[in-house]
Design a protein around this motif. Structure first.
Motif, mmCIF file in Angstrom:
data_model
loop_
_atom_site.group_PDB
_atom_site.id
_atom_site.type_symbol
_atom_site.label_atom_id
_atom_site.label_comp_id
_atom_site.label_asym_id
_atom_site.label_seq_id
_atom_site.Cartn_x
_atom_site.Cartn_y
_atom_site.Cartn_z
ATOM 1 N N TYR A 151 -13.929 -7.148 30.150
ATOM 2 C CA TYR A 151 -12.715 -7.729 29.566
ATOM 3 C C TYR A 151 -13.037 -8.853 28.592
ATOM 4 O O TYR A 151 -13.822 -9.758 28.885
ATOM 5 C CB TYR A 151 -11.819 -8.259 30.688
ATOM 6 C CG TYR A 151 -10.647 -9.094 30.239
ATOM 7 C CD1 TYR A 151 -9.534 -8.501 29.653
ATOM 8 C CD2 TYR A 151 -10.651 -10.485 30.417
ATOM 9 C CE1 TYR A 151 -8.450 -9.262 29.262
ATOM 10 C CE2 TYR A 151 -9.564 -11.250 30.022
ATOM 11 C CZ TYR A 151 -8.465 -10.641 29.441
ATOM 12 O OH TYR A 151 -7.396 -11.404 29.049
ATOM 13 N N THR A 152 -12.406 -8.785 27.407
ATOM 14 C CA THR A 152 -12.433 -9.876 26.427
ATOM 15 C C THR A 152 -11.010 -10.069 25.927
ATOM 16 O O THR A 152 -10.421 -9.136 25.338
ATOM 17 C CB THR A 152 -13.359 -9.554 25.240
ATOM 18 O OG1 THR A 152 -14.671 -9.255 25.729
ATOM 19 C CG2 THR A 152 -13.436 -10.742 24.293
ATOM 20 N N ALA A 153 -10.433 -11.233 26.145
ATOM 21 C CA ALA A 153 -9.022 -11.457 25.837
ATOM 22 C C ALA A 153 -8.698 -11.202 24.371
ATOM 23 O O ALA A 153 -7.691 -10.571 24.035
ATOM 24 C CB ALA A 153 -8.630 -12.888 26.233
ATOM 25 N N THR A 155 -9.999 -9.291 22.187
ATOM 26 C CA THR A 155 -10.079 -7.888 21.758
ATOM 27 C C THR A 155 -9.682 -6.955 22.901
ATOM 28 O O THR A 155 -10.260 -5.875 23.062
ATOM 29 C CB THR A 155 -11.505 -7.553 21.268
ATOM 30 O OG1 THR A 155 -12.441 -7.831 22.325
ATOM 31 C CG2 THR A 155 -11.860 -8.367 20.038
ATOM 32 N N PHE A 156 -8.690 -7.358 23.642
ATOM 33 C CA PHE A 156 -8.299 -6.574 24.814
ATOM 34 C C PHE A 156 -7.805 -5.185 24.419
ATOM 35 O O PHE A 156 -8.016 -4.214 25.151
ATOM 36 C CB PHE A 156 -7.222 -7.322 25.607
ATOM 37 C CG PHE A 156 -6.852 -6.661 26.913
ATOM 38 C CD1 PHE A 156 -7.819 -6.151 27.757
ATOM 39 C CD2 PHE A 156 -5.522 -6.551 27.300
ATOM 40 C CE1 PHE A 156 -7.483 -5.544 28.960
ATOM 41 C CE2 PHE A 156 -5.179 -5.950 28.496
ATOM 42 C CZ PHE A 156 -6.152 -5.443 29.323
ATOM 43 N N ASP A 157 -7.158 -5.053 23.271
ATOM 44 C CA ASP A 157 -6.724 -3.728 22.832
ATOM 45 C C ASP A 157 -7.923 -2.814 22.579
ATOM 46 O O ASP A 157 -7.887 -1.619 22.894
ATOM 47 C CB ASP A 157 -5.831 -3.819 21.595
ATOM 48 C CG ASP A 157 -6.457 -4.622 20.459
ATOM 49 O OD1 ASP A 157 -7.483 -5.298 20.679
ATOM 50 O OD2 ASP A 157 -5.901 -4.584 19.337
ATOM 51 N N ASN A 159 -10.743 -3.156 24.191
ATOM 52 C CA ASN A 159 -11.226 -2.853 25.541
ATOM 53 C C ASN A 159 -10.488 -1.645 26.121
ATOM 54 O O ASN A 159 -11.104 -0.729 26.688
ATOM 55 C CB ASN A 159 -10.998 -4.030 26.485
ATOM 56 C CG ASN A 159 -11.744 -5.288 26.102
ATOM 57 O OD1 ASN A 159 -11.388 -6.368 26.542
ATOM 58 N ND2 ASN A 159 -12.768 -5.169 25.274
ATOM 59 N N LEU A 179 -1.707 -2.712 34.035
ATOM 60 C CA LEU A 179 -2.179 -3.949 33.423
ATOM 61 C C LEU A 179 -1.946 -5.129 34.352
ATOM 62 O O LEU A 179 -0.955 -5.172 35.088
ATOM 63 C CB LEU A 179 -1.451 -4.217 32.100
ATOM 64 C CG LEU A 179 -1.646 -3.206 30.964
ATOM 65 C CD1 LEU A 179 -0.607 -3.456 29.877
ATOM 66 C CD2 LEU A 179 -3.045 -3.319 30.390
ATOM 67 N N GLY A 183 -3.711 -9.529 31.318
ATOM 68 C CA GLY A 183 -3.912 -8.537 30.275
ATOM 69 C C GLY A 183 -2.698 -8.404 29.375
ATOM 70 O O GLY A 183 -2.820 -8.309 28.143
ATOM 71 N N ALA A 186 -2.635 -11.309 27.100
ATOM 72 C CA ALA A 186 -3.660 -11.186 26.060
ATOM 73 C C ALA A 186 -3.184 -10.284 24.932
ATOM 74 O O ALA A 186 -3.386 -10.591 23.741
ATOM 75 C CB ALA A 186 -4.954 -10.648 26.663
ATOM 76 N N HIS A 234 -8.189 -6.008 34.869
ATOM 77 C CA HIS A 234 -7.136 -6.336 33.905
ATOM 78 C C HIS A 234 -6.484 -5.091 33.336
ATOM 79 O O HIS A 234 -5.406 -5.178 32.749
ATOM 80 C CB HIS A 234 -7.696 -7.222 32.795
ATOM 81 C CG HIS A 234 -8.014 -8.609 33.263
ATOM 82 N ND1 HIS A 234 -7.071 -9.426 33.868
ATOM 83 C CD2 HIS A 234 -9.172 -9.326 33.263
ATOM 84 C CE1 HIS A 234 -7.630 -10.581 34.193
ATOM 85 N NE2 HIS A 234 -8.901 -10.541 33.853
ATOM 86 N N VAL A 296 -10.918 -1.859 33.067
ATOM 87 C CA VAL A 296 -11.325 -3.023 32.275
ATOM 88 C C VAL A 296 -11.293 -4.200 33.229
ATOM 89 O O VAL A 296 -10.235 -4.574 33.727
ATOM 90 C CB VAL A 296 -10.388 -3.277 31.076
ATOM 91 C CG1 VAL A 296 -10.849 -4.501 30.305
ATOM 92 C CG2 VAL A 296 -10.312 -2.056 30.176
#
Length: 298
Positions: A151-153, A155-157, A159, A179, A183, A186, A234, A296
């Motif tokens: 998970y990276t906030a 670039t969550f889309d 992910n 989600l 998430g 984010a 997430h 994720v």
């Protein structure tokens, strides 16, 4: 007392209402297909057929195909919730008793929904939040180990897209996405050239779909375990419609306990002028193909 005797079963129509509320509160129930589960369990057959069908001409040989047959046993587990109330309940009018029971049934449905998610997502025993015996074989945290995206906030889309592509690469469809609230938040903050890309998630909203997938936001994806090993998910994406099955047995016992210490608190019911309301539900679920899902996680 005429409203309810000890050991009475909920009326069938009330059981359906209880589980319609469970479906409204459980992220897994919302995204998947429910089917009745008998008390002795059910065997779900999973066929994996390799290659394509053959057109056979006159006098031609019928070639062999490759098929893998697996089965998943879905056996209901007993979920119990009980609560103490004043023994004034026993002396109340039938109308007042029904008010008590309606409030308890509503709370019971919410607790069962949350407990179902905690068990099936994280493999935890919901009351103690410790690892359950079925964790490695019948929970998303325990089974979905290879299809993982970190998970990276910001670039969550991306992910989510990576997780979806992992499922698609395994030959499965993606019918739903679960989600976490983190998430969803984010997604609401992702902007391109100052333009919010996913405004449907702003202000804590919970849209029912996301790019054609059924979607649901739930805090049950991120729980704090006791001595268990729950992971922080997430997002969970995958074929919830066809590769995750759940159901419940129609009998939901409801019991009024007037004596003893049924919940182990050390308080005798009679001594404290209390009674204990206890309800039990039998719920089963099965992840039919772990490769049909991706997570994720933090």
């Amino acid at each position: 007392m005429t409203t309810l005797q000890a050991g009475t079963l909920f009326r069938p129509e009330l059981v359906k209402e209880l589980f319609s509320k469970v479906q409204g509160k459980s992220v897994l129930a919302n995204l998947s297909q429910q089917q009745p589960i008998p008390f002795n369990g059910t065997e779900q057959m999973v066929f994996n057929l390799e290659g394509n069908a053959q057109i056979v001409g006159e006098g031609k040989k019928k070639e062999a195909g490759e098929a893998k047959l697996e089965s998943v046993i879905i056996k209901p587990l007993k979920f119990v919730y009980q609560a103490r109330i004043t023994d004034e309940f026993l002396r109340s009018s039938e109308e007042k008793q029904l008010d008590y029971l309606s409030a308890f049934a509503d709370g019971f449905a919410k607790k069962i929904a949350q407990s179902f998610d905690i068990a099936a997502i994280h493999g935890l025993e919901p009351k103690t939040m410790t690892d359950a015996t079925f964790r490695d074989k019948n929970s998303f945290d325990g089974l979905v180990k290879s299809n993982i995206v970190n998970y990276t906030a910001e670039t969550f889309d991306d992910n989510i897209d990576a997780a979806v592509q992992t499922v698609v690469a395994n030959g499965s469809d993606v019918t739903g996405i679960a989600l976490s609230p983190t998430g969803g938040q984010a997604l609401s903050k992702i902007k391109v050239n100052g333009v919010t890309q996913y405004p449907e998630f702003r202000f804590g909203q919970n849209p029912n779909s996301f790019y054609g997938m059924a979607s649901e936001i739930s805090k049950n994806l991120t729980v704090t375990a006791g001595s268990g090993t729950a992971e922080t998910d997430h997002a969970i994406v995958g074929d919830f419609e066809n590769r995750f099955k759940w159901g419940y047995a129609d009998n939901v016992p409801m019991e009024i306990i007037q004596y003893g210490d049924p919940d182990g608190t050390g308080r005798d019911l009679k001594q404290y002028n209390e009674i204990c309301l206890r309800a039990e539900a039998y719920i089963g679920w099965g992840i039919l193909d772990e490769k049909a899902f991706a997570r994720v996680k933090a």
